[in-house]
Design a protein around this motif. Structure first.
Motif, PDB file in Angstrom:
ATOM      1  N   GLU A 202       0.818  -1.210   0.000  1.00  0.00           N
ATOM      2  CA  GLU A 202       0.000   0.000   0.000  1.00  0.00           C
ATOM      3  C   GLU A 202       0.854   1.263   0.000  1.00  0.00           C
ATOM      4  N   ARG A 203       1.942   1.245   0.733  1.00  0.00           N
ATOM      5  CA  ARG A 203       2.778   2.440   0.812  1.00  0.00           C
ATOM      6  C   ARG A 203       3.620   2.647  -0.443  1.00  0.00           C
ATOM      7  N   LEU A 204       4.008   1.550  -1.071  1.00  0.00           N
ATOM      8  CA  LEU A 204       4.717   1.680  -2.343  1.00  0.00           C
ATOM      9  C   LEU A 204       3.787   2.226  -3.426  1.00  0.00           C
ATOM     10  N   LEU A 205       2.553   1.725  -3.460  1.00  0.00           N
ATOM     11  CA  LEU A 205       1.592   2.207  -4.445  1.00  0.00           C
ATOM     12  C   LEU A 205       1.234   3.667  -4.199  1.00  0.00           C
ATOM     13  N   ALA A 206       1.157   4.051  -2.905  1.00  0.00           N
ATOM     14  CA  ALA A 206       0.799   5.434  -2.566  1.00  0.00           C
ATOM     15  C   ALA A 206       1.970   6.388  -2.760  1.00  0.00           C
ATOM     16  N   GLY A 207       3.186   5.831  -2.854  1.00  0.00           N
ATOM     17  CA  GLY A 207       4.361   6.677  -3.039  1.00  0.00           C
ATOM     18  C   GLY A 207       4.959   7.189  -1.752  1.00  0.00           C
TER      19      GLY A 207
ATOM     20  N   LEU B 241       6.473   5.301   0.356  1.00  0.00           N
ATOM     21  CA  LEU B 241       7.737   4.569   0.458  1.00  0.00           C
ATOM     22  C   LEU B 241       8.326   4.444  -0.938  1.00  0.00           C
ATOM     23  N   ARG B 242       9.612   4.697  -1.044  1.00  0.00           N
ATOM     24  CA  ARG B 242      10.285   4.610  -2.344  1.00  0.00           C
ATOM     25  C   ARG B 242      11.573   3.816  -2.209  1.00  0.00           C
ATOM     26  N   PRO B 243      12.076   3.270  -3.328  1.00  0.00           N
ATOM     27  CA  PRO B 243      13.361   2.561  -3.272  1.00  0.00           C
ATOM     28  C   PRO B 243      14.437   3.434  -2.647  1.00  0.00           C
ATOM     29  N   GLY B 244      15.157   2.851  -1.696  1.00  0.00           N
ATOM     30  CA  GLY B 244      16.195   3.589  -0.984  1.00  0.00           C
ATOM     31  C   GLY B 244      15.766   4.028   0.399  1.00  0.00           C
ATOM     32  N   ASP B 245      14.446   4.071   0.649  1.00  0.00           N
ATOM     33  CA  ASP B 245      13.957   4.451   1.975  1.00  0.00           C
ATOM     34  C   ASP B 245      14.241   3.349   2.983  1.00  0.00           C
ATOM     35  N   ARG B 246      14.431   3.745   4.245  1.00  0.00           N
ATOM     36  CA  ARG B 246      14.653   2.771   5.313  1.00  0.00           C
ATOM     37  C   ARG B 246      13.383   2.645   6.143  1.00  0.00           C
ATOM     38  N   LEU B 247      12.999   1.398   6.428  1.00  0.00           N
ATOM     39  CA  LEU B 247      11.830   1.168   7.262  1.00  0.00           C
ATOM     40  C   LEU B 247      12.123   1.571   8.709  1.00  0.00           C
ATOM     41  N   ILE B 248      11.066   1.843   9.457  1.00  0.00           N
ATOM     42  CA  ILE B 248      11.238   2.159  10.868  1.00  0.00           C
ATOM     43  C   ILE B 248      11.793   0.935  11.587  1.00  0.00           C
ATOM     44  N   PRO B 249      12.391   1.105  12.758  1.00  0.00           N
ATOM     45  CA  PRO B 249      12.991  -0.030  13.467  1.00  0.00           C
ATOM     46  C   PRO B 249      12.028  -1.205  13.618  1.00  0.00           C
ATOM     47  N   GLU B 250      12.600  -2.395  13.634  1.00  0.00           N
ATOM     48  CA  GLU B 250      11.820  -3.626  13.657  1.00  0.00           C
ATOM     49  C   GLU B 250      10.819  -3.662  14.810  1.00  0.00           C
ATOM     50  N   ARG B 251      11.267  -3.242  16.000  1.00  0.00           N
ATOM     51  CA  ARG B 251      10.382  -3.268  17.163  1.00  0.00           C
ATOM     52  C   ARG B 251       9.160  -2.381  16.944  1.00  0.00           C
ATOM     53  N   ASP B 252       9.399  -1.183  16.403  1.00  0.00           N
ATOM     54  CA  ASP B 252       8.306  -0.240  16.174  1.00  0.00           C
ATOM     55  C   ASP B 252       7.366  -0.726  15.076  1.00  0.00           C
ATOM     56  N   LEU B 253       7.940  -1.303  14.006  1.00  0.00           N
ATOM     57  CA  LEU B 253       7.113  -1.771  12.893  1.00  0.00           C
ATOM     58  C   LEU B 253       6.243  -2.951  13.339  1.00  0.00           C
ATOM     59  N   ALA B 254       6.810  -3.861  14.136  1.00  0.00           N
ATOM     60  CA  ALA B 254       6.040  -5.003  14.638  1.00  0.00           C
ATOM     61  C   ALA B 254       4.868  -4.521  15.485  1.00  0.00           C
ATOM     62  N   ALA B 255       5.125  -3.524  16.339  1.00  0.00           N
ATOM     63  CA  ALA B 255       4.056  -2.991  17.185  1.00  0.00           C
ATOM     64  C   ALA B 255       2.995  -2.292  16.349  1.00  0.00           C
ATOM     65  N   GLN B 256       3.441  -1.544  15.336  1.00  0.00           N
ATOM     66  CA  GLN B 256       2.496  -0.819  14.485  1.00  0.00           C
ATOM     67  C   GLN B 256       1.577  -1.765  13.728  1.00  0.00           C
ATOM     68  N   LEU B 257       2.135  -2.893  13.260  1.00  0.00           N
ATOM     69  CA  LEU B 257       1.352  -3.850  12.469  1.00  0.00           C
ATOM     70  C   LEU B 257       0.619  -4.872  13.336  1.00  0.00           C
ATOM     71  N   GLY B 258       0.973  -4.919  14.633  1.00  0.00           N
ATOM     72  CA  GLY B 258       0.319  -5.874  15.511  1.00  0.00           C
ATOM     73  C   GLY B 258       0.745  -7.302  15.268  1.00  0.00           C
ATOM     74  N   VAL B 259       2.017  -7.488  14.908  1.00  0.00           N
ATOM     75  CA  VAL B 259       2.557  -8.834  14.689  1.00  0.00           C
ATOM     76  C   VAL B 259       3.767  -9.023  15.582  1.00  0.00           C
ATOM     77  N   SER B 260       4.148 -10.279  15.797  1.00  0.00           N
ATOM     78  CA  SER B 260       5.326 -10.555  16.612  1.00  0.00           C
ATOM     79  C   SER B 260       6.588 -10.253  15.804  1.00  0.00           C
ATOM     80  N   ARG B 261       7.662 -10.024  16.496  1.00  0.00           N
ATOM     81  CA  ARG B 261       8.929  -9.738  15.801  1.00  0.00           C
ATOM     82  C   ARG B 261       9.421 -10.933  14.996  1.00  0.00           C
ATOM     83  N   PRO B 262       9.281 -12.195  15.503  1.00  0.00           N
ATOM     84  CA  PRO B 262       9.689 -13.344  14.669  1.00  0.00           C
ATOM     85  C   PRO B 262       8.902 -13.417  13.357  1.00  0.00           C
ATOM     86  N   ILE B 263       7.592 -13.151  13.419  1.00  0.00           N
ATOM     87  CA  ILE B 263       6.776 -13.175  12.202  1.00  0.00           C
ATOM     88  C   ILE B 263       7.231 -12.061  11.258  1.00  0.00           C
TER      89      ILE B 263
END
Length: 250
Positions: free
Chosen positions: A27-32, A34-56
Motif C-alpha cells: 500500500e505504501r509503495l503504491l501510494a508513493g 515509500l520509495r526505493p532507498g527508503d529505510r523502514l522504521i525499526p523492527e520493534r516499532d514496525l512489529a508494534a504498528q502492524l500488531g505482529v510478533s517480531r519473529p513473524i
C-alpha cells in the motif's frame, strides 16, 4: 489434540502476520509514501504498528528479501529496493513446469501481449528501435538452419518488438514468460526439419512485421503478427497429423 490446535493457531497467526507486512509495504509503495532507498522504521516499532510478533515480521521481511522488495543490512536496517522483474521468469517457469500443455496456454498470453505491443511499437518505436529490429531480422536470416541460434534469434526479434512498444508492464509480463517462450520458439524451429518451406515463411513474415512497424501502421502490424502466429499454428497442426513437405509433394 491440543498440540494440533496450537500448531494450527500458530500457522494461522503467521499467515495473517505475513499478510499484514506484505499489505503494509504494498500500500505504501503504491501510494508513493515509500520509495526505493527508503529505510523502514525499526523492527520493534514496525512489529508494534502492524500488531505482529517480531519473529513473524522477520520471516516476512526475509521472504520479501528473496523477492527483491527489501534488503536487510547489518547495523543499518531494512531498505526498500526496486524489485528485479526477472525473478518472475523463474517463478513462472517453476510454477508451470509440470503442466503438459503449458506452452499452448502461455502462447495465448504471448499473443495478447505481443499484439498490443506491436501496435504500440508502430506508434512509439524510435530510429534506434528500427535498427535493433533490423539487426534481429538479419540474425533470423543468418540462423535459419540453426535450431538453437534460430530460436534465440526469433525470441530476440519478438522481445525487441515488445521493448519498442515502450510499455513497462508489457515488457515485464513478456520477460516473466521468457523461459517458457524460448521452449516455444525452439519447438517451432524444429518444424523446419519437417517443413523446409517454412524457412521462407519465417523470414518473410518477420520482415512484414518489421515493415509494418516502420510504416507506422498499428492495425496492419497487429494483423500481420496475428497471421504470423496462425500460420505457425497450422504448421504445428500439420506436423501433429504426420504431414511434411515431402508427403505434400508426393
Amino acid at each position: 489434540m491440543t498440540a494440533d490446535l496450537e500448531i494450527t493457531r500458530l500457522r494461522e497467526s503467521g499467515g495473517k502476520g505475513f499478510e499484514k507486512v506484505f499489505a503494509f509495504l504494498r500500500e505504501r509503495l503504491l501510494a508513493g509514501s515509500l520509495r526505493p532507498g527508503d529505510r523502514l522504521i525499526p523492527e520493534r516499532d514496525l512489529a508494534a504498528q502492524l500488531g505482529v510478533s517480531r519473529p513473524i515480521l522477520r520471516e516476512a521481511l526475509r521472504a520479501l528479501t528473496v523477492l527483491g522488495v527489501v534488503e536487510i543490512r547489518d547495523r543499518v536496517g531494512t531498505i526498500v529496493r526496486r524489485p528485479d522483474p526477472s525473478v518472475l521468469n523463474d517463478f513462472f517457469t517453476f510454477a508451470f513446469a509440470q503442466q503438459s500443455d503449458v506452452v499452448d496456454d502461455v502462447m495465448q498470453a504471448r499473443i495478447a501481449i505481443e499484439c498490443q505491443a506491436v501496435r504500440l511499437a508502430a506508434e512509439r518505436a524510435t530510429v534506434s528501435d528500427f535498427e535493433k529490429l533490423q539487426q534481429a531480422l538479419a540474425r533470423i536470416v543468418e540462423t535459419i538452419d540453426d535450431p538453437d541460434g534460430g530460436s534465440a534469434a526469433d525470441f530476440d526479434f519478438h522481445r525487441t518488438v515488445v521493448h519498442a512498444g515502450k510499455s513497462e508492464t508489457l515488457i515485464v509480463l513478456h520477460s516473466s514468460l521468457s523461459g517458457i517462450l524460448m521452449r516455444s520458439h525452439r519447438g517451432r524451429r524444429e518444424l523446419l526439419q519437417v517443413f523446409d518451406s517454412m524457412k521462407t515463411y519465417l523470414i518473410e513474415d518477420h520482415r512484414r512485421i518489421f515493415d509494418a512497424i516502420v510504416g507506422r501502421d498499428p492495425e496492419h502490424a497487429e494483423r500481420v503478427l496475428r497471421e504470423h502466429f496462425a500460420i505457425g499454428d497450422d504448421f504445428r497442426r500439420r506436423a501433429a497429423i504426420g504431414e511434411s513437405d515431402a508427403r505434400s509433394a508426393s
